[in-house]
Design an enzyme around this catalytic site. Structure first.
Site, mmCIF file in Angstrom:
data_model
loop_
_atom_site.group_PDB
_atom_site.id
_atom_site.type_symbol
_atom_site.label_atom_id
_atom_site.label_comp_id
_atom_site.label_asym_id
_atom_site.label_seq_id
_atom_site.Cartn_x
_atom_site.Cartn_y
_atom_site.Cartn_z
ATOM 1 C CB ALA A 197 -0.755 2.420 7.819
ATOM 2 C CB ALA A 198 -2.752 4.860 12.259
ATOM 3 N NE ARG B 279 12.012 6.436 13.798
ATOM 4 C CZ ARG B 279 10.581 5.730 13.250
ATOM 5 N NH1 ARG B 279 9.458 7.257 13.716
ATOM 6 N NH2 ARG B 279 10.684 5.557 12.396
ATOM 7 C CD GLU C 211 -3.568 -6.338 13.422
ATOM 8 O OE1 GLU C 211 -4.535 -7.389 12.346
ATOM 9 O OE2 GLU C 211 -3.921 -5.004 13.462
ATOM 10 C CB SER D 169 3.719 -3.303 9.686
ATOM 11 O OG SER D 169 4.161 -2.345 11.515
ATOM 12 C CB CYS E 196 -2.451 0.688 -1.788
ATOM 13 S SG CYS E 196 -4.240 2.124 -0.174
ATOM 14 N NE ARG F 147 12.805 0.756 15.335
ATOM 15 C CZ ARG F 147 12.323 1.468 15.735
ATOM 16 N NH1 ARG F 147 10.951 1.251 16.173
ATOM 17 N NH2 ARG F 147 12.479 2.642 16.383
ATOM 18 C CB VAL G 91 -8.731 -5.064 21.602
ATOM 19 C CG1 VAL G 91 -9.172 -4.132 22.764
ATOM 20 C CG2 VAL G 91 -7.038 -4.736 21.720
ATOM 21 C CE1 TYR H 103 7.266 21.846 -23.829
ATOM 22 C CE2 TYR H 103 9.150 23.280 -24.119
ATOM 23 C CZ TYR H 103 8.273 22.628 -24.810
ATOM 24 O OH TYR H 103 8.377 22.396 -25.916
#
Length: 460
Positions: A13-14, A24, A37, A43, A47, A74, A84, A433
């Site tokens: 994620a991070a 971008r 990785e 990615s 959870c 990309r 690493v 409500y």
């Protein structure tokens, strides 16, 4: 002019949020991005693993937000199964080892470095803890290994060690697979992320669901059979047969590389950063996700909170700053929500023990209400506990345990905490409500009214 070199350690994620945001903002001829990785997946939603194991969602593909091929398209050089092993900060390079194909090692240089190494499951040093059939659940590789064990096991007995978020979610997953589930929890109540009185409600509900929940259980080891596989979990008082063992003892920051490189760590072992997620004392190194400590906006103290929501935000901030923009991550209020079967469990802000540790004087109230108007069909009970600062009435924390519609009510409290509202101010909130959704007075507002009265009664 040669492109700047950005190296990212960790492809979840991070790390990949940082890579995507930086891309971008800067083109490949301006910024070359290489990410490493060590697992088979990048990615992805960790959870979602309990729900994959429980058969509620497909996996692993359904849990992957973006494939390595999509990242590479990309112009992000994502290298899978590449670990690493060393940070050479003086020379600006990282040593890597390929985990498939012979273990070839090499060095890769960087101008900017992002550490997104995540967290690792707590695995106590006990006899038999590494035996086949004993599983931590942190990565998609872990989920796949657990499913392989479940598919090959002729028995239907499971022991879950630990009753935190992962523990209760995995208990539900195993119940869904028709296992007899025993949960062993060292604390007096499950869900130590709640106060004990609220954890007792979770314990009661789990027992009613057929999940044997043993409190005050100190695990001493895992017994193995003649085939070397786990066959039972032992505690100081008893032995619990098991065909599969799942560890739900929480996680700790994975900062082995950072520590070896002399980077600053906090009390929990997480990396220390500034508001821009830059590692303290370092000009060209950033860190984010489960490997860092973050500021608790309620207590003003640093905490380690491993959640995908934070990791993605960290990555966005890092990517903006690496890409030449400006962004900050101000901190968190400690919001989390989970469930076990139909019981929803949520908290935000401080627990009683955390408020004491922060030196705060406070009052607490607990209310029992319903998730819908009491006369509406299928109205179910809900318990809300609220902490407020004694002198000012400032909201300090909320815990909720109940059925349908209980969990996400915590978001109201999370917004109130972020805004620094008092419980009296909360009583005037204009919440939605209608009888199918809430009583006239929403349970969170009922708790706020009661907390307001408690603050007044307590005086200064």
């Amino acid at each position: 002019m040669a492109a700047e070199r950005l190296v990212i350690v960790g492809g979840d994620a991070a790390g990949m949020a940082a890579a995507s945001q930086a891309r971008r903002l800067r083109k490949p001829d301006e910024l070359a991005i290489t990410a490493f990785e060590r697992s088979h997946f990048a990615s992805y939603s960790a959870c979602g693993i309990p729900y994959w194991v429980g058969g509620e969602v497909d996996g692993p593909d359904a849990l992957i937000a973006r494939t390595p091929e999509e990242h590479r398209a990309r112009d992000i050089d994502l290298r899978m199964r590449c670990e690493v092993t060393e940070l050479d900060l003086e020379r600006g390079r990282v040593r890597t080892r390929e985990l498939d194909g012979g273990g070839r090692e090499s060095w890769t240089g960087f101008d900017k470095l992002v550490l997104a190494t995540g967290a690792r499951p707590r695995r106590p040093d006990l006899p038999g803890i590494d035996a086949p059939g004993v599983h931590g659940v942190q990565t998609l590789d872990d989920g796949r290994a657990l499913l392989d064990t479940l598919g090959a096991s002729p028995g239907r007995r499971a022991v879950v060690v630990g009753a935190g978020y992962i523990g209760v979610e995995m208990a539900e997953a195993l119940i869904r697979r028709d296992y007899e589930v025993t949960v062993l929890e060292q604390s007096a109540q499950p869900m130590s992320t709640l106060d004990p009185d609220m954890g007792a409600l979770v314990h009661e509900a789990m027992c009613a669901m057929g999940i044997e929940t043993v409190r005050g259980a100190t695990v001493t080891g895992v017994l193995t059979g003649g085939d070397g596989r786990a066959r039972a979990v032992t505690t100081e008082d008893a032995e619990y047969p098991a065909d599969v063992v799942v560890l739900g003892l929480g996680v700790r920051p994975e900062t082995t590389l950072a520590a070896a490189a002399g980077l600053p760590l906090g009390e929990s072992g997480g990396l220390l950063t500034d508001l821009g997620m830059r590692v303290r004392g370092q000009e060209h190194i950033w860190a984010g996700g489960d490997c860092v400590e973050v500021l608790d906006l309620v207590s003003g103290q640093l905490r380690h909170i491993a959640l995908g929501t934070h990791a993605n935000k960290h990555g966005q901030v890092i990517g903006a700053n690496v890409g030449g923009g400006y962004a900050t991550f101000p901190g968190v209020v400690g919001t989390a929500v989970s469930k076990v079967c139909d019981l929803e469990i949520a908290r935000t802000g401080l627990l009683e023990r955390q408020a004491h540790a922060a030196g705060l004087r406070f009052v607490t109230v607990t209310v029992e209400a319903t998730n819908r108007a009491g006369y509406y069909p299928c109205a179910r009970p809900m318990h809300v506990k609220m902490l407020a600062e004694r002198r000012t009435g400032r909201l300090l924390g909320v815990q909720i345990v109940g059925r349908e519609g209980a969990g996400k009510r915590v978001d109201v409290a999370a917004v109130a905490l972020t805004a620094g509202m008092t419980v009296e101010q909360m009583t005037a909130l204009d919440l939605g409500y209608a009888p199918p959704f809430s009583p006239v007075w929403d349970p969170v507002l009922v708790a706020a009214r009661k907390a307001t009265a408690a603050v007044r009664d307590a005086g200064a």
